[in-house]
Design a protein around this motif. Structure first.
Motif, PDB file in Angstrom:
ATOM      1  N   GLU A  11      -8.959  -5.559   6.679  1.00  0.00           N
ATOM      2  CA  GLU A  11      -7.537  -5.657   6.362  1.00  0.00           C
ATOM      3  C   GLU A  11      -7.166  -6.935   5.624  1.00  0.00           C
ATOM      4  O   GLU A  11      -6.186  -6.960   4.886  1.00  0.00           O
ATOM      5  CB  GLU A  11      -6.704  -5.560   7.650  1.00  0.00           C
ATOM      6  N   VAL A  30      -3.042   1.807   1.029  1.00  0.00           N
ATOM      7  CA  VAL A  30      -2.596   0.787   1.972  1.00  0.00           C
ATOM      8  C   VAL A  30      -1.082   0.760   2.031  1.00  0.00           C
ATOM      9  O   VAL A  30      -0.407   0.794   0.995  1.00  0.00           O
ATOM     10  CB  VAL A  30      -3.136  -0.593   1.551  1.00  0.00           C
ATOM     11  N   ALA A  49      -3.502  -5.960  -2.515  1.00  0.00           N
ATOM     12  CA  ALA A  49      -3.006  -4.686  -1.974  1.00  0.00           C
ATOM     13  C   ALA A  49      -1.656  -4.338  -2.578  1.00  0.00           C
ATOM     14  O   ALA A  49      -1.408  -3.202  -2.988  1.00  0.00           O
ATOM     15  CB  ALA A  49      -2.914  -4.764  -0.462  1.00  0.00           C
ATOM     16  N   ARG A  78      -8.470   0.557  -1.085  1.00  0.00           N
ATOM     17  CA  ARG A  78      -8.398  -0.520  -0.105  1.00  0.00           C
ATOM     18  C   ARG A  78      -8.859  -1.817  -0.761  1.00  0.00           C
ATOM     19  O   ARG A  78      -9.852  -1.838  -1.487  1.00  0.00           O
ATOM     20  CB  ARG A  78      -9.249  -0.179   1.115  1.00  0.00           C
ATOM     21  N   CYS A 118      -3.474   1.472   6.972  1.00  0.00           N
ATOM     22  CA  CYS A 118      -3.634   2.798   6.360  1.00  0.00           C
ATOM     23  C   CYS A 118      -3.474   3.887   7.403  1.00  0.00           C
ATOM     24  O   CYS A 118      -3.731   3.680   8.592  1.00  0.00           O
ATOM     25  CB  CYS A 118      -5.012   2.918   5.715  1.00  0.00           C
TER      26      CYS A 118
END
Length: 424
Positions: free
Chosen positions: A289, A124, A253, A270, A117
């Motif tokens: 992540e 994302v 994502a 996210r 990001c």
């Protein structure tokens, strides 16, 4: 970590200075000049030539350029550059050149962090990420042709960072007592701002050490750094909570970006978020992540809390009811005990298995429902606490630790994050 890029002809400036210096010497050398040419062994590495190579011809019309003026080219062949060739080819005896990639950025991955990001943003990037070293040096945005290629590199870089972090933890634990070991630590992004405000994220470094949960703005690299944490909480008095369920292979994502999928309870863009609920009804919202990182944090919180409960053994809180000051103790072996704060007389005691339910007003008052082993009737005990949230989290931690000590498989089956790891 090394990031490469196509070379540029950056040696012209150095060459021009060298030629000007030589011209200056020749002008002041007199009528006769003796030039001695010697072979310098270190020159090939500077000129990007194979060791022992005499270099290409620089005669006019030869069609070749010297590597001195093109640092991105180097000779391809053996040390004497005598590769077999066809007699019919007019350029068969000319040296061969190929493109050479140069390191543009080299970043140490120890305590580094990665992000898909933009700084402070929520959405994302599906095909790009950035690596930032501990000293603040950045790789810049690394773009990839496909989201899969980006995900593969992201996992590879993250795995190396995790391995180096584990080495740092082992070194730190050598200087810590057995009851103050580091269980887990790493970078996350914390969501800032409350409801109704524009959500932004800021990088934070979390650590689970001994009986505490730490939040840092930068990783602790020395013993003194541990007392400089931005926030510190007692592990028994916090509650870890995963936000949402996601698709295997980090697909959430991409799905959320392409299909507009969104959690109905939260506005997170996210994909891998979790909360740490602390005292007085407050909470911290973090994101990572990868799904594997989320699973690691969930497992680490459970392990660290279990170890803390076993070390602590019991926690006592001051409470009140109908004007009397009482003490409420949660004990790993005995269960729940309430006694008078002045006389120390035990008012009631129940085992963990006797707790059948509870309710609270969200402020200070809680009702605990216990089953009497003799009469099989439900008895209600009502208490008031200054920080009710911390007490409820402590009760949850002790019960979870108690269950884990009896049936570890049950706790593992309740892990949402590890279901992801097993399915991916």
């Amino acid at each position: 970590m090394c990031v490469t890029e196509a070379p540029e002809s950056c040696t012209w400036g150095h060459t021009a200075i060298l030629l000007l210096w030589q011209v200056h010497l020749l002008r002041n050398a007199g009528d006769e000049v003796t030039v001695t040419v010697e072979y310098l062994r270190e020159a090939p590495s500077f000129l990007k030539l194979p060791l022992g190579s005499p270099g290409p011809s620089s005669e006019p019309g030869s069609g070749t350029s010297s590597p001195l003026f093109d640092s991105g080219l180097h000779l391809n062949g053996n040390s004497s550059n005598t590769a077999p060739s066809s007699p019919s080819s007019p350029v068969s005896h000319e040296p061969k050149y190929e493109k050479r990639w140069l390191d543009a950025v080299s970043l140490p991955l120890s305590m580094a962090r990665v992000s898909r990001c933009r700084a402070g943003a929520e959405k994302v990037r599906s095909s790009a990420f950035e690596v930032q070293a501990l000293d603040g040096a950045s790789s810049g945005i690394l773009w990839f042709y496909t989201a899969q290629e980006s995900a593969d590199w992201l996992r590879a870089v993250s795995a190396n960072i995790s391995d180096l972090t584990l080495q740092n933890m082992k070194m730190a634990n050598k200087c810590c007592s057995p009851c103050d070991q580091v269980v887990h630590m790493g970078w996350v992004s914390e969501r800032l701002g409350g409801a109704g405000s524009s959500q932004t994220f800021r990088s934070k470094f979390l650590a689970l050490k001994g009986s505490s949960f730490y939040i840092f703005t930068s990783p602790p690299v020395s013993t003194l750094d541990w007392v400089r944490a931005e926030k510190t909480y007692n592990l028994c008095e916090v509650l870890f909570k995963v936000h949402k369920f996601w698709l295997p292979d980090d697909c959430w994502a991409q799905a959320s970006l392409c299909l507009g999928l969104q959690d109905p309870n939260r506005g997170d863009h996210r994909p891998f978020c979790f909360s740490v609920l602390v005292g007085h009804g407050r909470s911290h919202v973090f994101s990572v992540e990868l799904g594997s990182e989320l699973a690691a944090w969930e497992l680490s919180f459970q392990r660290a809390t279990f170890l803390d409960v076993q070390r602590t053994g019991s926690k006592t809180y001051v409470c009140s009811w109908q004007g009397d000051t009482l003490c409420f103790t949660v004990d790993f072996a005995l269960g729940f005990t309430c006694f008078d704060s002045k006389t120390k007389n035990v008012l009631w005691r129940f085992k963990f298995s006797q707790l059948k339910g509870s309710s609270d007003d969200g402020k200070a008052r809680v009702k605990l429902l216990f089953q009497n082993l003799d009469t099989k009737q439900i008895e209600m005990k009502e208490l008031e606490f200054q920080d009710l949230t911390s007490v409820l989290h402590c009760i949850h931690s002790f019960i979870a630790a108690r269950v884990a000590s009896v049936d570890p498989v049950f706790i593992d089956s309740q892990s949402i994050a590890r279901k992801y790891m097993h399915s991916s």
